[in-house]
Design a protein around this motif. Structure first.
Motif: not given
Length: 181
Positions: A106, A143, A146, A150
């Motif tokens: 990460e 995560r 995140i 995307d």
């Protein structure tokens, strides 16, 4: 088969190299040789060691995770031998369940790196399945946040859910569902 420390001690011959030292020597050998076949053998061995959680600490100490990640970065930047990429993603996927390795990936912008590799190798089922598995292993609440942002990854997952490979379809579907897509 997962090992125990007692079993490792029994299997190590008297005067033999212990597992920690052997893994460190493998990592050193990779960097010291330019022979592709030797590098393939080293990365295959490291990927095999990564299957057993008892080795994760040794791999971490030898910085094997950094070596495997470097191979993937090099692949993203140019042409790297396919077997090196396969061994690197398999090894990194297995050891990504180790919390320190997951944090390293990460911090090293690894989620983006994995997405880029996914796009680059989208026609290689073995590499794609391992990248998707690695992403799945890395998913946690932070995560996932995140990855949900995307757009390129989400588009790639949508494309992969339509591929001919059932394995790829299923993995892409599971990750999409984990991301709430």
């Amino acid at each position: 088969m997962f090992s125990t420390r007692e079993r490792l001690n029994r299997r190590t011959p008297q005067g033999g190299i212990n597992r920690r030292e052997y893994i460190r020597l493998l990592v050193d050998e990779y960097y010291e040789t330019s022979n592709l076949e030797a590098q393939q053998q080293v990365t295959a061995n490291l990927a095999n060691f990564a299957y057993d959680p008892i080795n994760w600490q040794y791999l971490q100490q030898a910085k094997a995770h950094e070596l495997l990640y470097d191979i993937l970065q090099q692949s993203g930047q140019g042409v790297v031998d396919r077997l090196l990429v396969v061994h690197a993603i398999v090894g990194l996927t297995n050891i990504s369940l180790h919390s320190a390795t997951a944090e390293f990936i990460e911090r090293s912008n690894g989620l983006k790196q994995l997405r880029e590799l996914l796009e680059k190798h989208k026609n290689d089922c073995e590499i794609v399945c391992n990248i998707l598995t690695c992403l799945l292993f890395l998913l946690n609440e932070a995560r996932a946040h995140i990855l949900k942002q995307d757009e390129s990854l989400l588009k790639t997952l949508t494309e992969l859910k339509k591929t001919v490979s059932i394995r790829v379809q299923h993995l892409a579907t599971v990750i999409s569902e984990e991301l709430g897509q």
